[in-house]
Structures are given as structure tokens and as C-alpha cells.
Design a protein around this motif. Structure first.
Motif, short mmCIF file in Angstrom:
data_model
loop_
_atom_site.label_atom_id
_atom_site.label_comp_id
_atom_site.label_asym_id
_atom_site.label_seq_id
_atom_site.Cartn_x
_atom_site.Cartn_y
_atom_site.Cartn_z
N CYS A 76 22.50 37.21 -12.34
CA CYS A 76 22.99 38.29 -13.20
C CYS A 76 23.91 39.25 -12.46
CB CYS A 76 21.81 39.06 -13.81
SG CYS A 76 20.85 38.10 -14.99
N ALA A 77 23.86 39.27 -11.13
CA ALA A 77 24.73 40.17 -10.38
C ALA A 77 26.13 39.62 -10.18
CB ALA A 77 24.11 40.48 -9.01
N LEU A 78 26.38 38.37 -10.54
CA LEU A 78 27.71 37.79 -10.37
C LEU A 78 28.68 38.42 -11.36
CD1 LEU A 78 26.87 34.00 -9.93
CD2 LEU A 78 27.60 35.61 -8.18
N HIS A 79 29.74 39.01 -10.86
CA HIS A 79 30.79 39.57 -11.71
C HIS A 79 32.01 39.83 -10.83
CE1 HIS A 79 29.26 43.22 -9.85
NE2 HIS A 79 30.37 43.84 -10.22
N PRO A 80 33.20 39.86 -11.41
CA PRO A 80 34.40 40.12 -10.61
C PRO A 80 34.42 41.57 -10.14
CG PRO A 80 34.94 39.98 -12.94
CD PRO A 80 33.52 39.55 -12.81
N PRO A 81 34.68 41.81 -8.87
CA PRO A 81 34.70 43.20 -8.36
C PRO A 81 35.94 43.94 -8.84
CG PRO A 81 35.36 41.69 -6.64
CD PRO A 81 34.96 40.83 -7.81
N PRO A 82 35.90 45.26 -8.80
CA PRO A 82 37.10 46.04 -9.18
C PRO A 82 38.25 45.74 -8.23
CG PRO A 82 35.13 47.43 -9.15
CD PRO A 82 34.74 46.12 -8.54
N PRO A 83 39.50 45.75 -8.73
CA PRO A 83 40.65 45.47 -7.86
C PRO A 83 40.88 46.64 -6.90
CG PRO A 83 41.39 46.12 -10.04
CD PRO A 83 39.90 45.99 -10.12
N PRO A 84 41.48 46.39 -5.74
CA PRO A 84 41.76 47.47 -4.80
C PRO A 84 42.83 48.41 -5.32
CG PRO A 84 42.74 45.44 -4.04
CD PRO A 84 41.91 45.07 -5.23
N LEU A 85 42.76 49.64 -4.88
CA LEU A 85 43.77 50.62 -5.28
C LEU A 85 45.11 50.29 -4.64
CD1 LEU A 85 41.67 53.92 -4.96
CD2 LEU A 85 42.25 52.69 -7.05
N GLY A 86 46.17 50.57 -5.36
CA GLY A 86 47.51 50.28 -4.84
C GLY A 86 48.30 49.46 -5.82
N PRO A 87 49.52 49.10 -5.45
CA PRO A 87 50.34 48.30 -6.37
C PRO A 87 49.77 46.90 -6.53
CG PRO A 87 51.40 48.49 -4.22
CD PRO A 87 50.22 49.42 -4.18
N PRO A 88 49.94 46.31 -7.70
CA PRO A 88 49.42 44.96 -7.91
C PRO A 88 50.16 43.95 -7.06
CG PRO A 88 50.79 45.62 -9.76
CD PRO A 88 50.64 46.83 -8.87
N PRO A 89 49.50 42.86 -6.68
CA PRO A 89 50.16 41.83 -5.87
C PRO A 89 51.26 41.14 -6.66
CG PRO A 89 48.02 41.06 -6.62
CD PRO A 89 48.10 42.50 -6.99
N PRO A 90 52.31 40.72 -5.99
CA PRO A 90 53.41 40.04 -6.70
C PRO A 90 52.97 38.71 -7.26
CG PRO A 90 53.72 39.89 -4.33
CD PRO A 90 52.57 40.82 -4.53
N VAL A 91 53.51 38.40 -8.42
CA VAL A 91 53.18 37.14 -9.09
C VAL A 91 54.34 36.18 -8.92
CG1 VAL A 91 52.52 36.08 -11.28
CG2 VAL A 91 51.78 38.42 -10.76
N ARG A 92 54.04 34.97 -8.51
CA ARG A 92 55.08 33.97 -8.34
C ARG A 92 55.65 33.55 -9.69
NH1 ARG A 92 52.15 29.46 -5.03
NH2 ARG A 92 50.61 29.98 -6.61
N PRO A 93 56.92 33.25 -9.74
CA PRO A 93 57.53 32.87 -11.02
C PRO A 93 56.89 31.59 -11.55
CG PRO A 93 59.23 33.43 -9.42
CD PRO A 93 57.94 33.36 -8.66
#
Length: 368
Positions: A76-93
């Protein structure tokens, strides 16, 4: 979690605090769920101790039960953690959300406590104590629903699995060249895979999509087997087969009851012996075994009683049919006897009237 995945998929929200807020709410709900699970198990152990007259909580909390509780908390503890503060990582085209958001969707799927109970009857210590509190596939209330409407419940579970698998597959295949496509295409691909048909018109192009289709195929085989089991359960035995089946079950249940009763006496003697030797650890271990054996003995006794009631009901139906046949035969014979007596009485009345009217005339027998 679905909202977070859809927003990240569409890319319409560029505010970095939105995923942080959504993931934070998910983490807070997970912590609340873990707290409720701990509170439930504490209350369950207290009720178990109260029902069995225990004073030491370590007797109720055995190694197997502790392992199941820890496993439940970990799942039950499995869940995605909050994202780190800062700009989002670049997404490849052309990369799209792909497996990252699909994994987050799987980890953020609705979770329910996997409640359980370690013996006893009634309350939280009964066979459905933990299940009744969590409301998942449990003896209460889903087991009566499965017994009354098995086909409807299986259909609902299959539809839920179809929709969830189609959404996860769409998250995996979005933006991938040669993939399965959007949600409309995956809503077609998943049922075809679920029913083990496989036309081959749509094929997943990612590892995540292939895993989802594999799981859908396995679930389809399981649902098919369950439907066959439900159909076989609906078939009824003949009366002779029911008698033989119930007789064999009664003999087997009686044998198990004798064996369990002997085990109860053996464990009780071991508890007494270890207490006299001042060995509390062994005494607690054998006390847990004694409670588990007592619970098994109660279940066997209830099963044997149910079998006896079923046999008695079948015998009562047979006896009722015999009694009804005898009553019908008795009524028929009584009707014939009454008719003969009425005919004789009518003949005597005619004879008496003739003697009073014409003295010396012989009586006329009936039928002339």
C-alpha cells in the motif's frame, strides 16, 4: 494520479507546482491509508485478545501475521514520489509520456487494504474480520455477492480490467511511432487480447505496452477458467449422487474433527508443560497453535453440522413424499369403505320400509 498523468500527457499545464501538488496529495492520502491500516490491525488484535481471553499481545501477533501486515503496508505504500523542485526535464521529440507515466499510473492505481485475520470467530478475529472492514474481495460482503451473482461479478471485474488496461496501454503507446495508438484503439486491442483472439491488426510497440497486453491475456485466461467453474458449479447432482457425496463428506469431516481434537489436547498439554518449566516463548508458540487448532475445530464442527442438516433435509423430503403417498392411499381405501357402508345402509333402509309396508315380503338385495 489519473489527472496528473493526463495533464503531463497533454502538456497543457506548464505550471510546475501542479504536479507537485497532485503528487503531494497522493503521498498524503497514502500516509493516511497506512495510518488507517495500522489502526485497523491494532483494533483487530485487541478484539482477538478480548475474544480469546488473552493478556499478552505477542500471542495474538504471531510471525506469520506480522509478515502479512508488513507485506500489506509495503504494497500500500507504493506510489510515485513528488517531482523535484525546479524546471521540468526536457522531453525528446516524439517521445511522449511512454513508460514513465504508465509506471506512475500503475503505481498510483487505487489501492485497498489487504485485510486478514488470524483465526477466531466473530468480530475482527473471525474468518471475515479484516475483510469486512476493508470491503475488498472478501467473505463480507463480496463473497455472498459472488455466491448469488457470480456471472455479474465476473463481468464487472472483466470490464474494470479492460478499461484500466486500455488506459495504461494508451499511456504507454502515446507518441510512439508504430504503436497501438490512442485510447480508442487500445479499447479495441485490450478486449481482443483479453479474449485470446488476437486479430493482429494492432500491435503494441513498447515494452510497457507488451507487458500490459501480456497481463490482459493472463487475466482473460483466468476469467475464462472462472466462468467454466461457475458453469460447472451450477450443474446439480442427482439425488443418489447427493446422498453419496454428503455421506463421504460427513465421514471425512468426522475424521478431521477427531484428528483436530487430538491435536487440541496435545497442544494444551504442551502449553501446560512449558509453563511449568518457565519457558514463556515456547508456551506462547504452542498457545498460538492451540488457538489456531481450536479455530479449525470450530470450522469443522460447523461444516459437519451443515452437512447433517443438509442430509436431514434430503431425508425429510423423501419421508414427506412417502407419508403423502401413504395418506393418499389411506384416503382412497377409506373412501371405498365408506361407499360400501353407505350402500349397505341404503339396502337395510329399503328392506325395513318394505317390511313395514307389505308384511311377509322378502327384502330385495341392492343392485336389483
Amino acid at each position: 494520479m489519473v489527472l496528473d498523468t493526463e495533464l503531463a500527457w497533454a502538456g497543457v499545464c506548464q505550471w510546475p507546482l501542479v504536479p507537485i501538488l497532485l503528487r503531494g496529495l497522493l503521498s498524503a492520502s497514502t500516509l493516511g491509508l497506512l495510518g488507517l491500516i495500522l489502526a485497523f490491525h491494532i483494533k483487530d488484535i485487541q478484539l482477538y485478545m478480548l475474544e480469546n481471553g488473552l493478556r499478552d499481545w505477542r500471542v495474538a501477533l504471531g510471525p506469520a501475521r506480522l509478515g502479512l501486515i508488513l507485506l500489506e503496508l509495503g504494497v500500500c505504500a507504493l506510489h510515485p514520489p513528488p517531482p523535484p523542485l525546479g524546471p521540468p526535464p526536457p522531453v525528446r521529440p516524439g517521445a511522449g509520456p511512454g513508460a514513465g507515466h504508465a509506471a506512475a499510473a500503475v503505481l498510483g492505481a487505487p489501492r485497498r487494504p489487504h485485510g486478514h485475520s488470524a483465526g477466531g470467530r466473530g468480530g475482527a478475529g473471525g474468518p471475515g474480520g479484516g475483510w469486512a472492514a476493508c470491503g475488498c474481495a472478501a467473505p463480507s460482503p463480496c463473497a455472498p455477492l459472488l455466491a448469488r451473482h457470480p456471472a455479474a461479478l465476473l463481468l464487472a471485474l472483466a470490464l474494470g480490467a479492460w478499461v484500466l488496461s486500455a488506459w495504461v496501454l494508451a499511456a504507454c503507446e502515446s507518441g510512439v511511432p508504430g504503436g497501438a495508438g490512442g485510447l480508442g484503439a487500445t479499447l479495441w486491442l485490450v478486449p481482443i487480447t483479453f479474449l485470446t483472439i488476437g486479430y493482429g491488426d494492432l500491435v503494441p510497440g513498447t515494452i510497457c505496452g507488451r507487458l500490459v497486453c501480456l497481463v490482459a491475456g493472463i487475466l482473460g485466461v483466468g476469467c475464462t477458467a472462472l466462468l467454466v467453474a461457475v458453469a460447472a458449479e451450477k450443474l446439480e447432482f442427482t439425488r443418489a449422487e447427493k446422498h453419496v457425496h454428503n455421506f463421504m463428506l460427513g465421514v471425512e469431516c468426522a475424521r478431521k474433527m477427531k484428528h483436530t481434537a487430538a491435536t487440541v489436547l496435545q497442544e494444551a498439554w504442551r502449553v501446560h508443560r512449558h509453563r511449568r518449566r518457565q519457558e514463556p516463548a515456547r508456551a506462547r508458540r504452542h498457545q498460538r497453535r492451540l488457538l489456531s487448532t481450536l479455530h479449525t475445530f470450530r470450522e469443522l464442527r460447523l461444516q459437519h453440522r451443515a452437512l447433517r442438516e443438509q442430509v436431514n433435509s434430503m431425508v425429510d423430503i423423501s419421508k414427506m413424499q412417502l407419508v403423502l403417498g401413504e395418506i393418499s392411499a389411506g384416503l382412497s381405501s377409506g373412501h371405498q369403505e365408506l361407499r360400501q357402508r353407505l350402500d349397505g345402509l341404503e339396502w337395510k333402509l329399503d328392506a325395513l320400509a318394505r317390511r313395514l309396508g307389505t308384511p311377509g315380503a322378502p327384502p330385495t338385495p341392492p343392485g336389483r
